[in-house]
Design an enzyme around this catalytic site. Sequence first.
Site, PDB file in Angstrom:
ATOM      1  N   LYS A 163       0.816  -1.215   0.000  1.00  0.00           N
ATOM      2  CA  LYS A 163       0.000   0.000   0.000  1.00  0.00           C
ATOM      3  C   LYS A 163       0.852   1.269   0.000  1.00  0.00           C
ATOM      4  O   LYS A 163       0.495   2.248  -0.665  1.00  0.00           O
ATOM      5  CB  LYS A 163      -0.939   0.009   1.203  1.00  0.00           C
ATOM      6  CG  LYS A 163      -0.277   0.215   2.567  1.00  0.00           C
ATOM      7  CD  LYS A 163      -1.305   0.295   3.669  1.00  0.00           C
ATOM      8  CE  LYS A 163      -0.638   0.479   5.019  1.00  0.00           C
ATOM      9  NZ  LYS A 163       0.073   1.768   5.138  1.00  0.00           N
ATOM     10  N   THR A 164       1.965   1.271   0.722  1.00  0.00           N
ATOM     11  CA  THR A 164       2.803   2.477   0.756  1.00  0.00           C
ATOM     12  C   THR A 164       3.371   2.765  -0.633  1.00  0.00           C
ATOM     13  O   THR A 164       3.438   3.924  -1.067  1.00  0.00           O
ATOM     14  CB  THR A 164       3.947   2.306   1.777  1.00  0.00           C
ATOM     15  OG1 THR A 164       3.389   2.010   3.059  1.00  0.00           O
ATOM     16  CG2 THR A 164       4.766   3.585   1.870  1.00  0.00           C
ATOM     17  N   ASP A 221      -3.617   7.704   4.570  1.00  0.00           N
ATOM     18  CA  ASP A 221      -3.108   6.368   4.870  1.00  0.00           C
ATOM     19  C   ASP A 221      -3.797   5.831   6.124  1.00  0.00           C
ATOM     20  O   ASP A 221      -4.206   6.598   6.998  1.00  0.00           O
ATOM     21  CB  ASP A 221      -1.594   6.439   5.086  1.00  0.00           C
ATOM     22  CG  ASP A 221      -0.943   5.065   5.093  1.00  0.00           C
ATOM     23  OD1 ASP A 221      -1.608   4.089   4.693  1.00  0.00           O
ATOM     24  OD2 ASP A 221       0.235   4.975   5.489  1.00  0.00           O
ATOM     25  N   GLU A 222      -3.906   4.505   6.242  1.00  0.00           N
ATOM     26  CA  GLU A 222      -4.474   3.832   7.413  1.00  0.00           C
ATOM     27  C   GLU A 222      -5.847   4.398   7.785  1.00  0.00           C
ATOM     28  O   GLU A 222      -6.133   4.705   8.945  1.00  0.00           O
ATOM     29  CB  GLU A 222      -3.510   3.956   8.616  1.00  0.00           C
ATOM     30  CG  GLU A 222      -2.117   3.438   8.373  1.00  0.00           C
ATOM     31  CD  GLU A 222      -2.028   1.917   8.348  1.00  0.00           C
ATOM     32  OE1 GLU A 222      -3.080   1.250   8.367  1.00  0.00           O
ATOM     33  OE2 GLU A 222      -0.905   1.390   8.297  1.00  0.00           O
ATOM     34  N   ARG A 251       1.869 -11.356   9.989  1.00  0.00           N
ATOM     35  CA  ARG A 251       3.230 -10.841  10.217  1.00  0.00           C
ATOM     36  C   ARG A 251       4.279 -11.858   9.771  1.00  0.00           C
ATOM     37  O   ARG A 251       5.450 -11.516   9.610  1.00  0.00           O
ATOM     38  CB  ARG A 251       3.485 -10.520  11.700  1.00  0.00           C
ATOM     39  CG  ARG A 251       2.604  -9.465  12.352  1.00  0.00           C
ATOM     40  CD  ARG A 251       2.470  -8.211  11.547  1.00  0.00           C
ATOM     41  NE  ARG A 251       1.282  -8.252  10.709  1.00  0.00           N
ATOM     42  CZ  ARG A 251       1.013  -7.391   9.739  1.00  0.00           C
ATOM     43  NH1 ARG A 251       1.870  -6.432   9.468  1.00  0.00           N
ATOM     44  NH2 ARG A 251      -0.087  -7.480   9.026  1.00  0.00           N
TER      45      ARG A 251
END
Length: 707
Positions: free
Chosen positions: A40-41, A224-225, A601
Amino acid sequence: MTLSPVHISSYLDHLNPEQHEAAASLEGPLLILAGAGTGKTRVLISRLAHILTEGKAWPSEVLSVTFTNKAALEMKERLTHIMGEEIRGLWLGTFHSIGARILRRHPGLVGLQDNFTIIDPDDQLRVLKQILELEGLDGKKQTAQPYAYCINTWKDRGLTPSKVLPSEGMPEKAIDIYAQYQERLRVVNAADFGDLLLHVLTIFQNHLDILAQYQRQFKYILVDEYQDTNVAQYLFLRFLAQGHSNICVVGDDDQSIYGWRGAEIGNILRFEKDFPGAKVIRLEQNYRSTGHILGAASGLIAHNKSRLGKTLWTEQGDGERVIIKGLRDAREEARWIGDTIEHYHRKGLSYNHMSILVRAGFQTREFEEAFMSLAIPYRIIGGLRFYERQEIRDALAYLRLIVQPHDDLALERIINVPKRGIGKTTLQGLHVTARNQGQSLLLVIKRMIQSDELKGKTRLSLLEFVQNLERWQGLLDHTPHHELVKRVLDESGYTDMWKQDKSIESAGRLENLKELVAAIREFQDLPTFLEHVSLVMENAKSSNEENITIMTMHGAKGLEHEVVFLAGWEEGVFPSQKSLGEGSDRDLEEERRLAYVGLTRARQQAYITFAASRCIHGQWQSSIPSRFLRELPPEHVLFIEGMGMRPQVSFQSQRVHHPSKFNVGDRVFHIKFGYGKVQEVDMDRVTVNFDHTGMKKIMEGFLKCVN
């Protein structure tokens, strides 16, 4: 601004089709549902670069909002790398920094001057204490923390004092105190962190010309987020996007795990309703984890009803299935995980590439103890090591003083904790006298209490402190040491001090104190325990380049490791007891999202462990495996048999019902709790009244009939 074709092609050509579409779709509202590990970044940076290189807007006409300064800095650095130069004039930062920037331009509209100060939480408490004193509210019964908590919550919801409605559980005169607090900040020309958005919202509501100015300025908004936004942040964005609707939000409804601090998952769930005609692009190709890990995580999160839906996939192959292991208790769990870590390390995997994720901070102690004996280097992320935490150090200081009354360092730490009215001047005077006379602080205090050197409340406070200390010392030899510790914490007022504290950290501190009492049970006496702690602390000082990472699942969001151990998957631990006992479906769904975050993770291998019994805050409890284990798709998991600890589930959505082998009135035996009598039978769960530990609900597999 002109860029070479190399620059322009480099940031779009390496995107997958969905990423490319998200970066290139510049007009109208856009929701990018970005699953864990889907880049996403990279998409956000590419979209921002595309807006600038296509000449759609000047840097000053783009607003890009992040949640952390670290994320903002990373975006700036990556944008500079793509563009080949530093971009000046861009409005890129956190909600607080953007709010402060706007407020600095119009402070007079909310009664502030140009040079207003932004106060920190400590200053906030100081101001509130002054107001409470003026109101004549008893400082012991009404501390400032509950008021600060309420005020911060109201500001996160975009509520000024005039908009707050009375509600049950609100501190005395809370709304009035809020109004006085805001007026006091105005008088001293200050704003707290909550004001940085609240004041801007007030300006936008009351000065439509200024709102229109910013709506015209910000031609593009990137967020973002988005799943972590609270009400005030949501309103801020809605105001600014009303003009053109060129708002792009990136988020993952399946990773919304901060409801306890004000995040509103409804913001992302209703985005299409808030912005009619919104385009939704799902990023589902994962670049982090293997197929089995993603399959397990996707199958688990599919049980949530409040979600927009997406399915992660990868080109990296299936990899290894998620391994599930049942252990007898938490100590054995920590030892088994430690042995497994050593196995990987011997095969060449760095400690730095492995992590342990827990639901609650109290779980870390067992790992710290086990890793010290196994000589495994570790670090606690997002928190201190267990024995380094403030509340534990305070409690240890009381214990050190009981065992060794002339420990001046311990006495100095807790002589005014909780507050006893012993000021710095008094303490300095005691130090000077002790040095001059070559005596310990306690001896000086005892002598001065008997003389006229100390007056009034100071003398009475110190007298009570010394009397308590002497009484506790008298109990040292004939009171079970874990009971003595609990008594000290209660009688000193230390436990009550944290019960009255309404900060987010207070509940965790109380849990840690209970865990300390549990830890002490395992040692012969207090001196032995204190010596053990000293060795633990000394071991913590040794430096090592490699460390196992231990953290809570909340702290792990955004991180990744090759091998991840998810510990303590039991009902009441994970999902938490609060989400089961007091919570709603919404609370349980947030716990499930937390499990999803934990699983995703892991890059190559994920382990899930649970214990048949666990000592939680000094009480041994028979544990039921987490319902989340039943929700994991069986084709993606592998259960390792051991100790007969297979969970009472077959990884189906429903438990198998079968007649219990016990009846009400049966005499039974449990390895931890001893003998007891069956009071109630509910399928495979048996309620037993144990002779020495009282009523417990136990899985029948852990009981033996002795009739």
